[in-house]
Design an enzyme around this catalytic site. Structure first.
Site, mmCIF file in Angstrom:
data_model
loop_
_atom_site.group_PDB
_atom_site.id
_atom_site.type_symbol
_atom_site.label_atom_id
_atom_site.label_comp_id
_atom_site.label_asym_id
_atom_site.label_seq_id
_atom_site.Cartn_x
_atom_site.Cartn_y
_atom_site.Cartn_z
ATOM 1 N N SER A 193 0.665 -1.338 0.051
ATOM 2 C CA SER A 193 0.031 -0.094 -0.075
ATOM 3 C C SER A 193 0.710 1.128 0.013
ATOM 4 O O SER A 193 0.422 2.323 -0.701
ATOM 5 C CB SER A 193 -0.962 0.035 1.292
ATOM 6 O OG SER A 193 -0.274 -0.044 2.452
ATOM 7 N N HIS A 221 -5.012 -3.275 -3.164
ATOM 8 C CA HIS A 221 -4.352 -2.409 -4.193
ATOM 9 C C HIS A 221 -4.264 -3.081 -5.400
ATOM 10 O O HIS A 221 -3.728 -2.410 -6.441
ATOM 11 C CB HIS A 221 -3.161 -1.728 -3.646
ATOM 12 C CG HIS A 221 -3.147 -1.013 -2.539
ATOM 13 N ND1 HIS A 221 -3.936 0.318 -2.434
ATOM 14 C CD2 HIS A 221 -3.243 -1.234 -1.036
ATOM 15 C CE1 HIS A 221 -4.286 0.721 -1.238
ATOM 16 N NE2 HIS A 221 -3.678 -0.237 -0.355
ATOM 17 N N LYS A 252 -11.887 0.681 -2.376
ATOM 18 C CA LYS A 252 -10.761 1.269 -3.158
ATOM 19 C C LYS A 252 -11.346 1.204 -4.612
ATOM 20 O O LYS A 252 -11.922 1.989 -5.162
ATOM 21 C CB LYS A 252 -9.436 0.591 -3.087
ATOM 22 C CG LYS A 252 -9.031 1.079 -1.448
ATOM 23 C CD LYS A 252 -7.830 0.316 -0.800
ATOM 24 C CE LYS A 252 -7.646 1.235 0.316
ATOM 25 N NZ LYS A 252 -6.941 0.149 1.474
HETATM 26 C C1 LIG Z 1 -7.017 0.071 2.917
HETATM 27 C C2 LIG Z 1 -6.313 -1.164 3.394
HETATM 28 C C3 LIG Z 1 -7.281 -1.819 4.405
HETATM 29 C C4 LIG Z 1 -8.395 -1.637 5.055
HETATM 30 O O1 LIG Z 1 -9.408 -1.718 4.104
HETATM 31 P P1 LIG Z 1 -10.610 -0.658 4.609
HETATM 32 O O2 LIG Z 1 -11.572 -1.245 3.941
HETATM 33 O O3 LIG Z 1 -10.271 0.746 4.134
HETATM 34 O O4 LIG Z 1 -10.848 -0.801 6.071
HETATM 35 C C5 LIG Z 1 -6.391 -3.344 4.426
HETATM 36 N N1 LIG Z 1 -5.284 -3.565 3.663
HETATM 37 C C6 LIG Z 1 -4.676 -2.744 2.891
HETATM 38 C C7 LIG Z 1 -3.397 -3.055 2.567
HETATM 39 C C8 LIG Z 1 -5.169 -1.654 2.630
HETATM 40 O O5 LIG Z 1 -4.538 -0.508 2.038
#
Ligand SMILES: *Cc1c(COP(=O)(O)O)cnc(C)c1O
Length: 398
Positions: A193, A221, A252
């Site tokens: 990330s 991602h 995302k």
């Molecule tokens: C954003 C993210 C999460 C958490 O997901 P949310 O739905 O925002 O709680 C988990 N793992 C990674 C690698 C992330 O980037």
């Protein structure tokens, strides 16, 4: 000020002195390539809305339709009376998109990691995580009570040593004759990330087979971005069937909110019965589930393919001027926290929003600007970004 507030203010001063003070910025616009922050219109290169779906009319209409049919709230947890049709439709759509037997959704990706790891492991087990995994995985690992080991980032030799150690540990006779066999779970992200680099999923899968461990991959991602069917990096590397626990977020590329675990029917059944963040939490609102389902449908179809291609052509254009690992996350490493803040402020002045990422999100002295690219950016947006980066000496190629 009372004593409580005085103590907290003094703690906050320490945070400020280290250059680590964080503040909310009020956004007065929907998520788009352009957003309005504290009244200033800015080109947005900070979002994880990789495919530009967060403000898409189809997602909005799906959310509105779900509110009209199922109401604003979901009333209770999924296991009481909150397991509404939109949740089931979303889970069917996700399982079919990811090509797994089943799927289970959570209120966030954070909750999905907590639920899954806590449901599968206890203090007899070992969990081995990449040094750079997301905080939700580290927190979940700690809370599970399993023995936590960290391997160097993408370092397979290091991982193998730990797996050997875990095997020796598991070989010890159980404390009670009825105790189940202790297990080792390896957890990594597919695209990291904060660095945007990929994990060697094939090699990780081979190692977990060699040691009889389990593998969990967080594709937060990568889902929607990689693979012919856009399922993620595991699909692209043809190892998806080897990954017992496929995790991701709906917040995302899918443009909505929530988290998910995809896998076998026994895995999902086990989570329904044991994942505490699933069991003891009100079901996500119908609007969120319906918007996410619409996001999954778009990503799976021709429009998803078209958006994904647009995203990669934007990434390619930026990569001609800046060193990147070829993902939609392009970190501009600065180092010192204060300097990263200054660079971010200079960019903001020129109308471009690229946030500074500091400890504890990344290690001390590893502060960076985290630039993220979206299918929603036009070529003109990319040109403006590059000009702004050049003006503050942040392009790494001439
Ligand atoms: C954003 C993210 C999460 C958490 O997901 P949310 O739905 O925002 O709680 C988990 N793992 C990674 C690698 C992330 O980037």
């Amino acid at each position: 000020m009372n004593a409580f507030d005085e103590e907290l203010s003094s703690r906050l001063n320490d945070v400020r002195e280290q250059g680590l003070y964080r503040q909310l910025r009020r956004v007065d616009s929907p998520q788009n390539a352009r957003i309005e922050i504290d009244g200033q219109p800015l080109l947005n290169f900070s979002s994880n809305d990789y495919l530009g779906l967060a403000n898409d009319p189809l997602l909005k209409e799906a959310a509105i339709a779900a509110v009209k049919q199922f109401g604003a709230g979901s009333g209770a947890s999924r296991l009481i009376c909150g397991s509404l049709a939109p949740h089931h439709r979303l889970e069917e759509a996700l399982a079919s998109f990811k090509g797994t037997e089943a799927a289970l959704t959570f209120s966030s990706g954070y909750a999905a990691a907590f639920g899954a790891i806590g449901a599968l492991l206890d203090s007899n087990d070992v969990i081995v995580v990449d040094k750079l995994v997301h905080a939700c995985i580290v927190d979940a690992a700690r809370l599970s009570g399993a023995k936590l080991r960290v391997f160097g980032h993408n370092n397979l030799n290091d991982l193998e040593k730990i797996l050997r150690w875990a095997d020796r540990r598991h070989a010890a006779p159980p404390l009670t004759p009825s105790a189940r066999r202790p297990r080792t779970l390896i957890v990594t992200e597919s695209i990291f990330s904060m660095d945007g680099d990929p994990a060697p999923l094939r090699e990780l899968a081979a190692l977990k087979d060699k040691f009889g461990a389990w593998l969990m991959v967080d594709e937060a991602h990568a889902t929607g971005l990689y693979g012919k069917l856009r399922r993620g990096l595991a699909e692209e590397l043809e190892v998806a069937e080897k990954i017992e626990i496929q995790m991701g977020t709906l917040g995302k590329a899918f443009g909505a909110a929530g988290g998910y675990i995809c896998g076998s029917v026994p895995l999902i059944d086990c989570l329904i019965n044991r994942a505490r963040s699933f069991i003891f939490s009100t079901a996500p609102v119908p609007a969120a589930a319906a918007a996410a389902a619409a996001g999954v449908q778009i990503v799976a179809g021709a429009a998803g393919e078209e958006r994904r291609n647009r995203l990669w052509s934007n990434v390619t254009e930026i990569s001609r001027h800046i060193d990147s690992k070829g993902s939609a996350i392009i970190p501009l490493l600065i180092g010192e926290e204060g300097k990263a803040m200054d660079k971010a402020a200079a960019l903001r002045k020129s109308g471009v929003y690229v946030p500074a990422i500091r400890f504890p999100t990344v290690a001390h002295g590893q502060a960076r600007l985290r630039l993220t690219v979206s299918a929603g950016h036009s070529r003109a947006d990319i040109d403006l970004l590059l000009a702004a980066l050049r003006a503050v000496n942040l392009t790494s190629k001439p």
